[in-house]
Design an enzyme around this catalytic site. Structure first.
Site, short mmCIF file in Angstrom:
data_model
loop_
_atom_site.label_atom_id
_atom_site.label_comp_id
_atom_site.label_asym_id
_atom_site.label_seq_id
_atom_site.Cartn_x
_atom_site.Cartn_y
_atom_site.Cartn_z
N HIS A 16 -1.26 8.36 -0.43
CA HIS A 16 -1.98 7.19 -0.92
C HIS A 16 -2.66 6.49 0.24
O HIS A 16 -2.23 6.63 1.40
CB HIS A 16 -1.01 6.21 -1.58
CG HIS A 16 -0.50 6.66 -2.91
ND1 HIS A 16 0.01 5.77 -3.83
CD2 HIS A 16 -0.41 7.88 -3.48
CE1 HIS A 16 0.39 6.43 -4.92
NE2 HIS A 16 0.15 7.72 -4.71
N GLU A 45 -2.67 3.43 1.27
CA GLU A 45 -1.81 2.54 2.06
C GLU A 45 -0.89 3.33 2.98
O GLU A 45 -0.68 2.94 4.13
CB GLU A 45 -0.93 1.67 1.15
CG GLU A 45 -1.69 0.80 0.18
CD GLU A 45 -1.81 1.41 -1.20
OE1 GLU A 45 -1.63 0.68 -2.18
OE2 GLU A 45 -2.10 2.62 -1.31
N CYS A 100 4.20 2.55 -2.26
CA CYS A 100 3.46 1.86 -1.20
C CYS A 100 4.04 0.47 -0.93
O CYS A 100 4.13 0.05 0.22
CB CYS A 100 1.99 1.78 -1.57
SG CYS A 100 1.19 3.41 -1.60
#
Length: 160
Positions: A52, A54, A85
């Site tokens: 992801h 992040e 995250c």
């Protein structure tokens, strides 16, 4: 500090994700007014569930500052963080999270739950939502509409 300026940088990252066929989500981490790390979704490209925006930005920021602690940083992300995250953000000790669009399916900065401000954890974050939220949300809406349209066309072509 201009949250809009840094969110624009996260949007640039989101557009990089979209350009490679990924869900358009981008993130940047800022320390002392300087972007020290960037990330955009690469889950499909890498076939890694943790890829992801992040997570990528946090890993790069850790490398840049030489520590797992990001105590003097702000994370900007175009979509509200998911549980994974949000957990990494808390573990990284990031004090401030700024996000664009709400995530009604996985948002853990206040929508479904608020892991970033959970008092039972030893660290909580300041959360600043909806910075350029309409623009961030539009990126996602447009992406998924194109994806649905493409699948519909492919299905129609198979019938021919």
């Amino acid at each position: 500090m201009s949250h809009h300026l840094y969110m624009k940088e996260a949007i640039v990252e989101a557009k990089k994700a979209e350009a490679i066929g990924e869900v358009p989500i981008g993130a940047v981490i800022v320390k002392d007014g300087v972007v020290i790390a960037r990330g955009h979704n690469k889950r499909e490209t890498s076939q890694q569930s943790a890829s992801h925006a992040e997570m990528i930005a946090i890993e790069r920021a850790n490398e840049r500052v030489g520590s797992w602690r990001l105590e003097e940083c702000t994370l900007y992300v175009t979509l509200e963080p998911c549980p994974m995250c949000a957990g990494a953000i808390v573990q990284s000790r990031i004090p401030t999270v700024v996000y664009g669009a709400y995530d009604s399916k996985a948002g853990c900065a206040g929508t479904l739950m608020n892991l970033l401000q959970e008092e039972r954890f030893n660290h909580q974050c300041e959360v600043i939502p909806e910075i350029l939220g309409e623009e961030c949300g539009s990126l996602l809406t447009t992406f998924f509409k194109k994806l649905r349209d493409k699948k519909k066309l492919e299905k129609q072509q198979k019938k021919l």
